[in-house]
Scaffold this active site. Structure first.
Site, PDB file in Angstrom:
ATOM      1  N   LEU A 135       0.860  -1.175   0.000  1.00 51.09           N
ATOM      2  CA  LEU A 135       0.000   0.000   0.000  1.00 51.09           C
ATOM      3  C   LEU A 135       0.898   1.227   0.000  1.00 51.09           C
ATOM      4  CD1 LEU A 135      -2.658  -0.921   2.743  1.00 51.09           C
ATOM      5  CD2 LEU A 135      -2.961  -1.020   0.261  1.00 51.09           C
ATOM      6  N   ASP A 136       0.434   2.306  -0.623  1.00 47.23           N
ATOM      7  CA  ASP A 136       1.178   3.559  -0.549  1.00 47.23           C
ATOM      8  C   ASP A 136       1.373   3.951   0.906  1.00 47.23           C
ATOM      9  OD1 ASP A 136       1.055   3.661  -3.303  1.00 47.23           O
ATOM     10  OD2 ASP A 136      -0.559   5.137  -3.366  1.00 47.23           O
ATOM     11  N   MET A 137       2.458   4.647   1.183  1.00 43.68           N
ATOM     12  CA  MET A 137       2.741   5.083   2.545  1.00 43.68           C
ATOM     13  C   MET A 137       1.560   5.850   3.146  1.00 43.68           C
ATOM     14  SD  MET A 137       5.863   7.512   3.906  1.00 43.68           S
ATOM     15  CE  MET A 137       5.187   9.028   3.242  1.00 43.68           C
TER      16      MET A 137
ATOM     17  N   THR B 297      -1.570   5.592   2.443  1.00 38.11           N
ATOM     18  CA  THR B 297      -2.809   4.808   2.475  1.00 38.11           C
ATOM     19  C   THR B 297      -2.808   3.892   3.686  1.00 38.11           C
ATOM     20  OG1 THR B 297      -2.858   4.810   0.065  1.00 38.11           O
ATOM     21  CG2 THR B 297      -4.257   3.201   1.172  1.00 38.11           C
TER      22      THR B 297
ATOM     23  N   ARG C 283      -5.568   7.081  -7.060  1.00 32.70           N
ATOM     24  CA  ARG C 283      -5.388   8.519  -6.863  1.00 32.70           C
ATOM     25  C   ARG C 283      -5.384   9.263  -8.203  1.00 32.70           C
ATOM     26  NH1 ARG C 283      -0.328   8.062  -2.677  1.00 32.70           N
ATOM     27  NH2 ARG C 283      -0.454  10.340  -2.600  1.00 32.70           N
TER      28      ARG C 283
END
Length: 230
Positions: free
Chosen positions: A73-75, A77, A176
């Site tokens: 996961l993105d940091m 998120t 996003r």
């Protein structure tokens, strides 16, 4: 190709300040895998430099030393993240992700009121090389990327929409960038939001809320859910 946001309005994620380690938020564990809730602001895997070694996989390995990364996961998120217990399970789970046997559902809050109650975004994505790690819509060299969306609620007073997002493909920053391409940046997004959407939330309002996959040993369909903290 969609217009790029004004980079002068974007907060740079330079200083890494991960949340304090207060123990794992365990959702599920068995002999094959571990499912945790990743907090916002924590890397999934180590980054470059000694100051970016604190991450979700290292925290999981403190309790489950054999745990290995399967997806990320993105940091910014938060939400559900699966780790394999050992190399054999990592290979098996990776195949499930590659073969699109894993269903994922995210919840986000975006700026503006979506016109349609549901739909599918089909726009190719490519790295925005001069502004890495940003991504962009690019019909010339982008990879096929699809996202389904469904409106959960509209806040008419605030001019915001809560939306469920189902990625069909798994490109970097896909959700996003796809919402930005519709003209609805996610609130609190430091990479793709304008000054107003950034100011509306102290964090990126994107959460991995549901995950479903066949168990790598039994084949039983497993379901996990996590309520968004926003």
């Amino acid at each position: 190709m969609t217009p790029r946001p004004d980079l002068s309005l974007i907060r740079r994620e330079v200083v890494y300040q991960p949340p304090a380690d207060e123990g794992l938020d365990l959702v599920y564990v068995d002999d094959s895998l571990v499912v945790v809730n990743k907090p916002e602001g924590l890397l999934s895997v180590p980054g470059r430099g000694d100051d970016r070694q604190d991450c979700m996989v290292h925290r999981v390995q403190q309790r489950f030393p054999e745990a290995l990364t399967v997806h990320r996961l993105d940091m910014a998120t938060s939400g559900l993240l699966v780790f394999a217990r050992g190399e054999a399970m990592q290979r098996a789970l990776s195949v499930l992700f590659q073969d699109r046997q894993v269903d994922k559902r995210y919840v986000a809050v975006v700026k503006g009121l979506l016109a349609q109650d549901q739909g599918e975004i089909d726009l190719p994505l490519s790295a925005d090389w001069p502004n890495r790690p940003r991504q962009m819509v690019c019909f010339a060299r982008g990879k096929p990327s699809q996202t389904r969306y469904e409106v959960l609620a509209r806040d008419l007073d605030q001019g915001e929409t809560r939306v469920a997002l189902t990625p069909i493909t798994g490109r970097s920053h896909q959700l996003r960038v796809h919402m930005l391409a519709l003209g609805h940046p996610m609130l609190g997004d430091p990479f793709y939001g304008d000054a107003d959407s950034q100011a509306r939330a102290p964090r990126l309002l994107l959460h991995a809320a549901a995950l479903c996959l066949p168990h790598p040993q039994t084949g039983e369909r497993m379901h996990w859910s996590s309520a968004p903290p926003f």
